[in-house]
Design a protein around this motif. Sequence first.
Motif, PDB file in Angstrom:
ATOM      1  N   GLY A  11       0.811  -1.205   0.000  1.00  0.00           N
ATOM      2  CA  GLY A  11       0.000   0.000   0.000  1.00  0.00           C
ATOM      3  C   GLY A  11       0.842   1.252   0.000  1.00  0.00           C
ATOM      4  O   GLY A  11       2.073   1.199  -0.136  1.00  0.00           O
ATOM      5  N   MET A  12       0.155   2.377   0.125  1.00  0.00           N
ATOM      6  CA  MET A  12       0.839   3.667   0.221  1.00  0.00           C
ATOM      7  C   MET A  12      -0.003   4.499   1.194  1.00  0.00           C
ATOM      8  O   MET A  12      -1.227   4.555   1.040  1.00  0.00           O
ATOM      9  CB  MET A  12       0.882   4.274  -1.185  1.00  0.00           C
ATOM     10  N   TRP A  13       0.652   5.075   2.190  1.00  0.00           N
ATOM     11  CA  TRP A  13      -0.061   5.655   3.328  1.00  0.00           C
ATOM     12  C   TRP A  13      -1.160   6.660   2.957  1.00  0.00           C
ATOM     13  O   TRP A  13      -2.177   6.754   3.632  1.00  0.00           O
ATOM     14  CB  TRP A  13       0.950   6.302   4.287  1.00  0.00           C
ATOM     15  N   ALA A  14      -0.944   7.435   1.864  1.00  0.00           N
ATOM     16  CA  ALA A  14      -1.908   8.499   1.548  1.00  0.00           C
ATOM     17  C   ALA A  14      -3.058   8.018   0.661  1.00  0.00           C
ATOM     18  O   ALA A  14      -3.994   8.775   0.402  1.00  0.00           O
ATOM     19  CB  ALA A  14      -1.176   9.647   0.853  1.00  0.00           C
ATOM     20  N   GLU A  22      -7.198  -1.617   4.294  1.00  0.00           N
ATOM     21  CA  GLU A  22      -6.646  -1.777   5.649  1.00  0.00           C
ATOM     22  C   GLU A  22      -7.773  -1.786   6.683  1.00  0.00           C
ATOM     23  O   GLU A  22      -7.763  -2.580   7.627  1.00  0.00           O
ATOM     24  CB  GLU A  22      -5.700  -0.616   5.961  1.00  0.00           C
ATOM     25  N   LEU A  23      -8.730  -0.885   6.497  1.00  0.00           N
ATOM     26  CA  LEU A  23      -9.845  -0.815   7.449  1.00  0.00           C
ATOM     27  C   LEU A  23     -10.651  -2.113   7.442  1.00  0.00           C
ATOM     28  O   LEU A  23     -11.046  -2.609   8.505  1.00  0.00           O
ATOM     29  CB  LEU A  23     -10.757   0.377   7.114  1.00  0.00           C
ATOM     30  N   ALA A  24     -10.867  -2.659   6.261  1.00  0.00           N
ATOM     31  CA  ALA A  24     -11.636  -3.914   6.172  1.00  0.00           C
ATOM     32  C   ALA A  24     -10.898  -5.034   6.914  1.00  0.00           C
ATOM     33  O   ALA A  24     -11.499  -5.787   7.688  1.00  0.00           O
ATOM     34  CB  ALA A  24     -11.844  -4.295   4.708  1.00  0.00           C
ATOM     35  N   LEU A  25      -9.593  -5.128   6.700  1.00  0.00           N
ATOM     36  CA  LEU A  25      -8.813  -6.187   7.362  1.00  0.00           C
ATOM     37  C   LEU A  25      -8.848  -5.995   8.872  1.00  0.00           C
ATOM     38  O   LEU A  25      -9.021  -6.953   9.638  1.00  0.00           O
ATOM     39  CB  LEU A  25      -7.362  -6.159   6.859  1.00  0.00           C
ATOM     40  N   LYS A  26      -8.719  -4.748   9.310  1.00  0.00           N
ATOM     41  CA  LYS A  26      -8.701  -4.487  10.757  1.00  0.00           C
ATOM     42  C   LYS A  26     -10.073  -4.736  11.389  1.00  0.00           C
ATOM     43  O   LYS A  26     -10.167  -5.324  12.459  1.00  0.00           O
ATOM     44  CB  LYS A  26      -8.230  -3.059  11.031  1.00  0.00           C
ATOM     45  N   LEU A  27     -11.131  -4.285  10.719  1.00  0.00           N
ATOM     46  CA  LEU A  27     -12.471  -4.499  11.289  1.00  0.00           C
ATOM     47  C   LEU A  27     -12.772  -5.989  11.407  1.00  0.00           C
ATOM     48  O   LEU A  27     -13.429  -6.432  12.336  1.00  0.00           O
ATOM     49  CB  LEU A  27     -13.537  -3.820  10.423  1.00  0.00           C
TER      50      LEU A  27
END
Length: 230
Positions: A11-14, A22-27
Amino acid sequence: MGSVKGLKLHGMWASSFCIRVELALKLKGIPYEYVEEDLENKSQMLVHYNPVYKKVPVLIDDGKSIAESMVILEYIEDKWKDYPLLPEDLYMRAKVQFWAKFFDEKLVTNSRSILKYKGEEQEKAIKEFVENLTMLEEGIEKEFSGGKPFFNGERPGLLDLVVGSSSVWHRVLEDITGVKLIERQKNPLFYSWLAAFWDLEVVKDVLPSFDRLVAYAKHVREKASETTRA
Ligand SMILES: N[C@@H](CCC(=O)N[C@@H](CS)C(=O)NCC(=O)O)C(=O)O
């Protein structure tokens, strides 16, 4: 927490496309290894794993690569059933996919033009952004009965991730142009969805800081005007 064997996200932070993944994986509570890419000097791995577009995000699951954020989200949703991001009802699912596609095709395109252009072209993009945002807000209000506190109900789902991942960018564009794109009075529902989204711990963890993004946006604008001058 270790990563799921072989699960990596380039990925790339921005990038809001990467942030939504990332949000999907974390949720869903799926551990993964994150690999930051320099888009001005792409790694051979990125080119190898996404030879067609050479863009982030790319998810590598046990050596097999999946590119394009919406395709990755669908893969994650199908593979890891905990914390569903899509409604069970097939018709409502289709509606979520419809508005997510609308967001990417219209609002992301408008945002990119606002970022890169100046003068008349930028003004045109701002006008279109505001019109498309109203269309999105009205569509969601009608089709999801103004879901609360999130777009599709009690918990953030796919549409929240898609729209919310771009939300710091919208504030950055407001800073660059001096024009309010999302107003509490004009877009009350949209405004309240974003407030609920920003309140989530996982979101605070993953969304980039406003100041860092402003500096990056200035760099992107500078590069875009060099290309136009060349
Ligand atoms: N449609 C793609 C868009 C991805 C995308 O545009 N990624 C940008 C970063 S935001 C990128 O990698 N740009 C590098 C390039 O264009 O060379 C998706 O949904 O994943």
